[in-house]
Design a protein around this motif. Structure first.
Motif, PDB file in Angstrom:
ATOM      1  N   PHE A 248      39.444  80.449   4.631  1.00  0.00           N
ATOM      2  CA  PHE A 248      38.371  80.227   5.598  1.00  0.00           C
ATOM      3  C   PHE A 248      38.069  78.739   5.734  1.00  0.00           C
ATOM      4  O   PHE A 248      38.398  77.946   4.852  1.00  0.00           O
ATOM      5  N   LEU A 252      31.684  78.812   7.187  1.00  0.00           N
ATOM      6  CA  LEU A 252      32.091  80.129   6.692  1.00  0.00           C
ATOM      7  C   LEU A 252      32.767  79.996   5.333  1.00  0.00           C
ATOM      8  O   LEU A 252      32.558  80.826   4.441  1.00  0.00           O
ATOM      9  N   ILE A 316      26.570  85.290   8.094  1.00  0.00           N
ATOM     10  CA  ILE A 316      27.829  85.101   8.829  1.00  0.00           C
ATOM     11  C   ILE A 316      27.630  85.391  10.315  1.00  0.00           C
ATOM     12  O   ILE A 316      28.129  84.667  11.184  1.00  0.00           O
ATOM     13  N   PHE A 321      30.374  83.825  13.148  1.00  0.00           N
ATOM     14  CA  PHE A 321      31.746  83.991  12.669  1.00  0.00           C
ATOM     15  C   PHE A 321      32.114  85.458  12.399  1.00  0.00           C
ATOM     16  O   PHE A 321      33.211  85.734  11.911  1.00  0.00           O
ATOM     17  N   ILE A 324      35.425  86.877  13.882  1.00  0.00           N
ATOM     18  CA  ILE A 324      36.723  86.327  13.487  1.00  0.00           C
ATOM     19  C   ILE A 324      37.123  86.744  12.068  1.00  0.00           C
ATOM     20  O   ILE A 324      38.240  86.452  11.631  1.00  0.00           O
ATOM     21  N   LEU A 325      36.227  87.416  11.363  1.00  0.00           N
ATOM     22  CA  LEU A 325      36.567  87.872  10.017  1.00  0.00           C
ATOM     23  C   LEU A 325      37.621  88.975  10.076  1.00  0.00           C
ATOM     24  O   LEU A 325      37.530  89.882  10.903  1.00  0.00           O
TER      25      LEU A 325
END
Length: 694
Positions: A248, A252, A316, A321, A324-325
């Motif tokens: 990462f 993040l 998060i 973000f 996009i995890l």
């Protein structure tokens, strides 16, 4: 997000404060009769003398390594090494000092009943457990905060954290080996001459080696285990932070690097609350009481981890973000819960293989009736069989974690496993405390009822020690996998022009696997031979004293305990050096030889394969030794309880022989393989950093 680090630090400080408060409670308990206090003072003085000399020896080696790291890499990396080493040593030293004071107090509490004795012994273990996790977490989070504020390159930051875990690992392997050689050399010598040749009781003050044996329990099992699990705890957290840094970026990255620390912090609260559930009920089942505390820790920790994970994922989402995890909140929770379920299953399996109540131990006891050889054969068979179920559980857990969140999920599973180390160490230290309490009770000639209580606690303690050693090595295997991933990523980062493919068609992969697989066996052989030499020296000295000190056997004169203690101290400190150097030097030698003979690419291929081979055979060998050794020990206790002729019978003599073989298995070599695996990988990672700079 700004509140995370203060919260983590607060939880770590709370664990340390609990240890200090509980220590006052232990010291306030009745230390027993003047005779008991004199025995306890002798043990305490011997343990402190040994540890002082051991840490002085380690300090010389550690100073040399720190200077090398500072010269070839960076002062930050050297500082990380020093911090890890100092905190690991402190955890072991304080743990030993608590246990030596709790031994006699546990014995005295046994006069009043099983419940008071259980309370004192377990609280002594909880002090060490909470101190280990408190100091470990405090060291990582404060140094990480310092490194962030120093505005150094991220690669240097990560290498400094790896070096912190390296310092902890170095202390651990020396503490495990030195303490293990000391305690098992004393134990073997005391048993062979006292119980087999002369037929005197196990904890008889006429035997010159019994005090050394009790000193060894404290420096080997208490101080050694504290350093061992401190190292595993630190290495696993740092390895998880490394993976977060690899996968990462930006805010993040920082948040997910803190996530393993958050898990560890909330599980400290779970472990603290779990200690209050260890209470004996009307059925007087000690293991059941301990399991209640462990189960309460798992449940409370699961709830707290769930809450912490929800909070992290809200952060998060706030940062934008979430989309996009590569995994979801549910995926991570599955990984974390897997990390709590695996230890519970390992506990049950290890209890089955090491408890007096089940088939494996009873089968070794039955095999003692025909003679010594059949006891050894059956014990070896059980030790090999005991590896199957733990490996299956670890494999299933690994698959579940990987399918949910890839290698980061494996890291979270490993972190959660180690996050409950506080309660696990409490269960482990419970073992040597109750063992010494039984010895003091025998020496002080306690009534039969009180001796029966200490024997019950001691038998349970043997099982809890085996359980925690299995827990440590299982978590070490996952930590090693994470570190191996970091090794691969560092290799790609520092040497992008070199492509390494670990295919079995490559002979250099096979060479690495073979040599890596050999290392735990060679390490084990060196450790076993060290105990053998120490045991032989003790046998010769004990025989000499019984021969030359007139009236020793009749009890009119006392032995020279200091002679045996000094002999073992010198032997253990000398013998621990060679095996401890093996994982430090093996990666360097392998790389150097193949690089010189063939080339750098092939050298890196063999080095990476070596790490895989060491982890695989080390895991199997360590589980086999720790479970098998505990089964041998409890088979002896099963016979001493009145089965197959009881104490003094031919079956009992055969069981003593088996226990003598199992002692270095479970208390010297098996546990020391744990840090040995990780040191090999950490040295390889630091080697990459050095090669990249020069």
């Amino acid at each position: 997000m700004d509140l995370l680090i203060p919260v983590i630090i607060s939880c770590a400080v709370l664990a340390v404060l609990y240890s200090l408060h509980a220590s006052r409670s232990i010291l306030a308990a009745n230390p027993g009769t003047p005779e008991m206090q004199a025995i306890g003072a002798t043990i305490q003085q011997g343990a402190q003398t040994y540890l002082n000399r051991q840490y002085k020896t380690i300090g010389i080696a550690g100073t040399f390594i720190a200077l090398l790291l500072g010269y070839f890499l960076s002062p930050f990396i050297a500082a990380g090494f020093i911090i890890g080493a100092l905190l690991s040593g402190l955890a072991g030293y304080v743990g030993m000092n608590v246990s030596v004071r709790a031994n006699g107090r546990t014995a005295e509490a046994a006069r009043t009943g099983l419940a008071p004795a259980l309370t004192v012994a377990f609280k002594a273990g909880a002090i060490t457990g909470m101190l280990v996790v408190g100091l470990g977490l405090l060291g990582i989070v404060t140094y990480y905060s310092y490194l962030i504020n120093s505005n150094i390159d991220q690669k240097l930051l990560l290498e400094s954290l790896v070096s912190l875990s390296f310092g902890a690992s170095l202390i651990s392997i020396f503490a495990r080996l030195g303490g293990g050689i000391f305690t098992k050399g004393a134990d073997v010598g005391a048993d062979l001459v006292g119980k087999i040749e002369l037929g005197i009781p196990e904890d008889d003050l006429r035997n010159p080696a019994v005090i050394a044996d009790m000193i060894g329990d404290n420096v080997g099992d208490c101080a050694g285990m504290a350093a061992d699990l401190f190292e595993t705890y630190v290495v696993t957290i740092v390895a998880s932070m490394l993976l977060a840094a690899i996968y990462f970026m930006g805010p993040l990255q920082h948040l997910l690097m803190l996530y393993p620390l958050v898990i560890s912090a909330v599980c400290i609260i779970g472990s603290l609350l779990g200690t209050f559930f260890v209470r004996l009920r009307g059925d007087n089942k000690v293991m059941k009481a301990l399991y209640k505390g462990f189960l309460a820790t798992l449940i409370i920790s699961a709830i707290l981890v769930y809450g912490a994970t929800r909070w992290i994922f809200r952060e998060i989402k706030t940062l934008g973000f979430l989309d996009i995890l590569p995994f979801t909140e549910k995926n991570i929770m599955v990984c974390a819960l897997t990390g709590l379920i695996i230890p519970a299953l390992l506990f049950l399996i290890t209890e089955y293989y090491t408890s007096l109540a089940y088939r494996p131990v009873k089968s070794i006891a039955a095999a003692s009736v025909p003679g010594h050889a059949t006891n050894i054969i059956q014990g070896l068979a059980i030790s090999m069989e005991a590896t199957a179920l733990p490996l299956i559980i670890i494999s299933v857990g690994l698959i579940i974690a990987y399918l949910n969140a890839s290698l980061f999920g494996v890291a979270i599973t490993a972190t959660t496993m180690l996050a409950i180390a506080g309660i696990v160490i409490a269960l482990d230290v419970f073992g040597p405390v109750t063992d010494n309490a039984g010895g003091i009770a025998a020496m002080a000639k306690f009534p039969a009822e009180a001796r029966h209580i200490t024997e019950i606690l001691d038998a349970v303690g043997n099982t809890t020690k085996a359980i925690t050693k299995g827990y440590a090595i299982a978590s070490a295997s996952l930590a090693s996998l994470i570190l191996f991933t970091a090794f691969g990523e560092d290799l790609a980062y520092y040497f992008p022009h070199i492509k390494v493919d670990f295919s079995l068609m490559d002979p250099f992969v096979l060479i690495g696997l073979f040599l890596g697989g050999l290392l735990p066996y060679l390490f084990g052989a060196m450790g076993m031979k060290a105990v053998s030499r120490a045991g032989r020296a003790v046998v010769i000295e004990v025989r000499r004293q019984f021969k030359e000190i007139k009236g020793l056997l009749t009890g009119t004169h006392m032995p020279d305990y200091s002679k045996v203690v000094d002999l073992l101290t010198r032997t253990a400190l000398r013998e621990m050096i060679a095996p401890a150097l093996l994982p430090l030097l093996a990666p360097l030698i392998l790389y150097g030889l193949i690089h010189t003979a063939v080339g750098q690419s092939q050298a890196f291929t063999a080095l990476g394969a070596m790490l895989m081979g060491t982890t695989l055979t080390g895991l199997l060998l360590a589980i086999s030794m720790t479970s098998g050794g505990a089964a041998w020990d409890n088979a002896k206790k099963y016979i001493e309880a009145g089965h197959y002729g009881g104490k003094g019978s031919e079956a009992h003599k055969a069981a003593v022989t088996g226990d003598t073989v199992g002692d270095p298995y479970k208390d010297t070599v098996g546990p020391a393989i744990n840090p040995m695996i990780k040191i090999t990988t950490i040295v390889a990672i630091l080697l990459l950093a050095i090669l990249a700079r020069y």
